[in-house]
Design a protein around this motif. Structure first.
Motif, PDB file in Angstrom:
ATOM      1  N   ALA A 191      -2.817  -1.217   6.069  1.00  0.00           N
ATOM      2  CA  ALA A 191      -3.034  -0.476   4.833  1.00  0.00           C
ATOM      3  C   ALA A 191      -3.103   1.032   5.097  1.00  0.00           C
ATOM      4  O   ALA A 191      -2.503   1.826   4.363  1.00  0.00           O
ATOM      5  CB  ALA A 191      -4.321  -0.954   4.161  1.00  0.00           C
ATOM      6  N   GLU A 192      -3.830   1.424   6.134  1.00  0.00           N
ATOM      7  CA  GLU A 192      -3.978   2.853   6.422  1.00  0.00           C
ATOM      8  C   GLU A 192      -2.647   3.488   6.793  1.00  0.00           C
ATOM      9  O   GLU A 192      -2.330   4.612   6.362  1.00  0.00           O
ATOM     10  CB  GLU A 192      -4.989   3.050   7.555  1.00  0.00           C
ATOM     11  CG  GLU A 192      -6.419   2.711   7.163  1.00  0.00           C
ATOM     12  CD  GLU A 192      -7.365   2.768   8.347  1.00  0.00           C
ATOM     13  OE1 GLU A 192      -6.898   3.011   9.485  1.00  0.00           O
ATOM     14  OE2 GLU A 192      -8.583   2.557   8.146  1.00  0.00           O
ATOM     15  N   GLN A 193      -1.845   2.786   7.584  1.00  0.00           N
ATOM     16  CA  GLN A 193      -0.561   3.360   7.986  1.00  0.00           C
ATOM     17  C   GLN A 193       0.437   3.348   6.836  1.00  0.00           C
ATOM     18  O   GLN A 193       1.292   4.239   6.744  1.00  0.00           O
ATOM     19  CB  GLN A 193       0.000   2.618   9.194  1.00  0.00           C
ATOM     20  CG  GLN A 193       1.137   3.378   9.889  1.00  0.00           C
ATOM     21  CD  GLN A 193       1.429   2.850  11.265  1.00  0.00           C
ATOM     22  OE1 GLN A 193       1.156   1.694  11.589  1.00  0.00           O
ATOM     23  NE2 GLN A 193       2.011   3.690  12.113  1.00  0.00           N
ATOM     24  N   THR A 203       0.829  -1.201   0.000  1.00  0.00           N
ATOM     25  CA  THR A 203       0.000   0.000   0.000  1.00  0.00           C
ATOM     26  C   THR A 203       0.862   1.250   0.000  1.00  0.00           C
ATOM     27  O   THR A 203       0.534   2.244  -0.665  1.00  0.00           O
ATOM     28  CB  THR A 203      -0.938   0.005   1.222  1.00  0.00           C
ATOM     29  OG1 THR A 203      -1.719  -1.186   1.221  1.00  0.00           O
ATOM     30  CG2 THR A 203      -1.861   1.206   1.191  1.00  0.00           C
ATOM     31  N   PRO A 256      -5.750   7.105  13.599  1.00  0.00           N
ATOM     32  CA  PRO A 256      -6.918   6.336  13.184  1.00  0.00           C
ATOM     33  C   PRO A 256      -7.708   5.789  14.375  1.00  0.00           C
ATOM     34  O   PRO A 256      -7.217   5.755  15.509  1.00  0.00           O
ATOM     35  CB  PRO A 256      -6.298   5.178  12.402  1.00  0.00           C
ATOM     36  CG  PRO A 256      -5.033   4.907  13.167  1.00  0.00           C
ATOM     37  CD  PRO A 256      -4.527   6.284  13.574  1.00  0.00           C
ATOM     38  N   THR A 292      -6.493  -3.746   8.523  1.00  0.00           N
ATOM     39  CA  THR A 292      -6.912  -2.407   8.106  1.00  0.00           C
ATOM     40  C   THR A 292      -5.890  -1.363   8.528  1.00  0.00           C
ATOM     41  O   THR A 292      -5.610  -0.421   7.772  1.00  0.00           O
ATOM     42  CB  THR A 292      -8.283  -2.058   8.690  1.00  0.00           C
ATOM     43  OG1 THR A 292      -8.279  -2.316  10.105  1.00  0.00           O
ATOM     44  CG2 THR A 292      -9.381  -2.887   8.047  1.00  0.00           C
ATOM     45  N   ASN A 293      -5.327  -1.516   9.710  1.00  0.00           N
ATOM     46  CA  ASN A 293      -4.331  -0.552  10.167  1.00  0.00           C
ATOM     47  C   ASN A 293      -3.089  -0.594   9.288  1.00  0.00           C
ATOM     48  O   ASN A 293      -2.481   0.449   9.004  1.00  0.00           O
ATOM     49  CB  ASN A 293      -3.940  -0.832  11.615  1.00  0.00           C
ATOM     50  CG  ASN A 293      -2.971   0.203  12.164  1.00  0.00           C
ATOM     51  OD1 ASN A 293      -3.363   1.297  12.534  1.00  0.00           O
ATOM     52  ND2 ASN A 293      -1.701  -0.140  12.206  1.00  0.00           N
ATOM     53  N   MET A 315      -0.319   3.975   3.759  1.00  0.00           N
ATOM     54  CA  MET A 315      -0.653   5.186   3.005  1.00  0.00           C
ATOM     55  C   MET A 315      -0.144   6.427   3.719  1.00  0.00           C
ATOM     56  O   MET A 315       0.441   7.329   3.096  1.00  0.00           O
ATOM     57  CB  MET A 315      -2.165   5.262   2.800  1.00  0.00           C
ATOM     58  CG  MET A 315      -2.707   4.246   1.828  1.00  0.00           C
ATOM     59  SD  MET A 315      -4.462   4.499   1.414  1.00  0.00           S
ATOM     60  CE  MET A 315      -5.239   3.894   2.909  1.00  0.00           C
ATOM     61  N   ALA A 316      -0.378   6.499   5.027  1.00  0.00           N
ATOM     62  CA  ALA A 316       0.039   7.684   5.792  1.00  0.00           C
ATOM     63  C   ALA A 316       1.549   7.856   5.777  1.00  0.00           C
ATOM     64  O   ALA A 316       2.066   8.969   5.595  1.00  0.00           O
ATOM     65  CB  ALA A 316      -0.475   7.570   7.223  1.00  0.00           C
ATOM     66  N   THR A 340       0.747   4.076  -2.884  1.00  0.00           N
ATOM     67  CA  THR A 340       0.462   5.468  -2.522  1.00  0.00           C
ATOM     68  C   THR A 340       1.525   6.402  -3.068  1.00  0.00           C
ATOM     69  O   THR A 340       1.222   7.507  -3.540  1.00  0.00           O
ATOM     70  CB  THR A 340       0.357   5.602  -0.993  1.00  0.00           C
ATOM     71  OG1 THR A 340      -0.668   4.738  -0.512  1.00  0.00           O
ATOM     72  CG2 THR A 340       0.031   7.035  -0.584  1.00  0.00           C
ATOM     73  N   ASN A 342      -0.484   7.487  18.930  1.00  0.00           N
ATOM     74  CA  ASN A 342      -1.774   7.826  18.331  1.00  0.00           C
ATOM     75  C   ASN A 342      -2.395   8.953  19.142  1.00  0.00           C
ATOM     76  O   ASN A 342      -2.874   8.731  20.262  1.00  0.00           O
ATOM     77  CB  ASN A 342      -2.699   6.602  18.331  1.00  0.00           C
ATOM     78  CG  ASN A 342      -4.000   6.852  17.577  1.00  0.00           C
ATOM     79  OD1 ASN A 342      -4.467   7.981  17.486  1.00  0.00           O
ATOM     80  ND2 ASN A 342      -4.586   5.793  17.051  1.00  0.00           N
ATOM     81  N   PHE A 385      -0.858  10.442  12.216  1.00  0.00           N
ATOM     82  CA  PHE A 385      -1.623   9.235  11.928  1.00  0.00           C
ATOM     83  C   PHE A 385      -2.454   8.929  13.165  1.00  0.00           C
ATOM     84  O   PHE A 385      -1.935   8.445  14.173  1.00  0.00           O
ATOM     85  CB  PHE A 385      -0.685   8.078  11.587  1.00  0.00           C
ATOM     86  CG  PHE A 385      -1.399   6.801  11.245  1.00  0.00           C
ATOM     87  CD1 PHE A 385      -2.340   6.758  10.224  1.00  0.00           C
ATOM     88  CD2 PHE A 385      -1.133   5.627  11.943  1.00  0.00           C
ATOM     89  CE1 PHE A 385      -3.006   5.591   9.899  1.00  0.00           C
ATOM     90  CE2 PHE A 385      -1.790   4.451  11.623  1.00  0.00           C
ATOM     91  CZ  PHE A 385      -2.727   4.435  10.596  1.00  0.00           C
TER      92      PHE A 385
END
Length: 408
Positions: free
Chosen positions: A300-302, A20, A321, A297-298, A304-305, A24, A284, A319
């Protein structure tokens, strides 16, 4: 002062977070050299199905691939698979691979994930761990009607494998040292409920006892010896006692390592170096605590970030989330949002465990910190995620529907 954009980026780790991050970077317009390093020979694949669909045979290995070959080709990657990273030298901005190859970088994203905790007997034939695709396929070959499987550790991974094995008709014993499985993470009430679900499906659940050793015969595991003196016969044994961050290759690099790669709120571990996914421990700000999250899910999100912040550190965003995870056991879906560990209170706020569907809210101090639903529609849980993202106080969240608490 605007930083100079990197021209050589190395991403170490080719699972969800690393892939990811690479995607990105390209979507953001980065057109420089991009190397993706993976310790496994397989192209990037998804891990959650390994303990469920792959293990039961519902999915063949090709279905877990995260991208088609053409999609990977479109990223113009220098793809290094099957060769793990061995060392990092920030002073010279070099990643050294296990085969001695040196990769220089201007920007680095560490996404090396975790590895299973092991027992000394893990090298014995018939004793398994489950982290990689090969692990799942090997265990799948062994599980069959009439086979005897002992699962050591009743966390989410162990519970999912126990459920999959029962679906295949195996005789399953699940061993857990704690009195109530998962109570430290999701609370006594949820843990007790899930324990009963396994018993109702024929799992022999042994709690409050530890493994003293693995018995063997003819060079293969034959059973598990418990601390109470009991021996459980087994054809196969799965060790599911947690995981450890893959940070050994970073020893001596100067990066701070403490149950993961320690990062700031931007996922930065050092100038030009970011971490993402299971290996990253970051602050966080939404929950005001450091956390390391081992959920898909974390990752992929991290990923990207971290990629965005690497490209434009002067415009970096924290970051922050609302972590989420899910677990499928038998026909039961468990889904959660927030930071459930270290809670002070867990309260059923919707439904009833006796009816098979309920929602639990979690409090730490005066704050709502998590929500978990068992056997309920995702739309029931969704407003609680909104409340968590808004930093809603506990009493306000309990006054009425979460939407009202957020809008008040």
């Amino acid at each position: 002062m605007t930083s100079t954009p990197p021209r050589r980026v190395v991403v170490v780790g080719a699972s969800a977070a690393g892939l990811t991050a690479a995607e990105t970077l390209r979507r953001a317009g980065y057109d420089g050299s991009l190397t993706l390093v993976g310790s496994e020979p397989h192209p990037p694949y998804d891990r959650p199905p390994l303990s469920k669909q792959v293990l039961t045979g519902a999915w063949e290995p090709e279905r877990v691939h995260l991208r088609r070959p053409a999609d990977l080709d479109a990223l113009a990657l220098d793809l290094r698979l099957g060769v793990p990273a061995a060392a990092l030298a920030p002073a010279t901005r070099t990643v050294t691979l296990a085969d001695g190859t040196g990769l220089t970088y201007d920007g680095l994203i560490i996404a090396t994930g975790v590895r299973p905790r092991r027992l000394p007997e893990c090298d014995t034939p018939g004793v398994h761990v489950l982290r990689e695709l090969g692990d799942a396929l090997t265990l799948r070959e062994r599980l069959s009607a009439g086979g005897r499987l002992v699962v050591v550790g009743a966390g989410f991974l162990g519970a999912e494998v126990a459920a999959a094995a029962r679906t295949l008709g195996a005789t399953v014993t699940l061993v857990e040292p704690a009195p109530v499985p998962l109570a430290h993470a999701v609370g006594q009430q949820v843990g007790t409920y899930l324990a009963q679900v396994h018993r109702d499906h024929g799992v022999d659940l042994r709690t409050g006892t530890k493994v003293a050793g693995i018995t063997t015969g003819a060079g293969r595991a034959t059973g598990v010896l418990l601390s109470d003196g009991t021996t459980i016969p087994a054809d196969d044994v799965l060790i599911a006692i947690g995981s450890e961050p893959n940070t050994d290759w970073l020893e001596g690099s100067g990066l701070r390592l403490a149950d993961g790669v320690v990062c700031d709120r931007y996922s930065a571990a050092a100038p030009g170096i970011y971490a993402a996914g299971d290996v990253a421990r970051w602050h966080n700000p939404l929950f005001g605590t450091d956390m390391r999250v081992e959920h898909r899910t974390n990752a992929a999100e991290q990923g990207m970030a971290a990629a965005r912040n690497l490209l434009a550190p002067e415009q970096a965003r924290p970051f922050a989330p609302v972590p989420s995870f899910w677990s499928d056991q038998y026909d039961l879906r468990i889904q959660a949002f927030g930071h459930l560990r270290d809670h002070d209170e867990a309260r059923v706020v919707d439904g009833d465990p006796a009816d098979g569907g309920f929602l639990v809210a979690y409090r730490r101090g005066t704050a709502l910190t998590g929500a978990l639903a068992v056997g309920m529609s995702p739309r029931v849980l969704r407003p609680w995620r909104t409340a968590l993202a808004a930093g809603t106080e506990w009493t306000r969240a309990l006054d009425g529907p979460p939407e009202a608490a957020v809008q008040a």
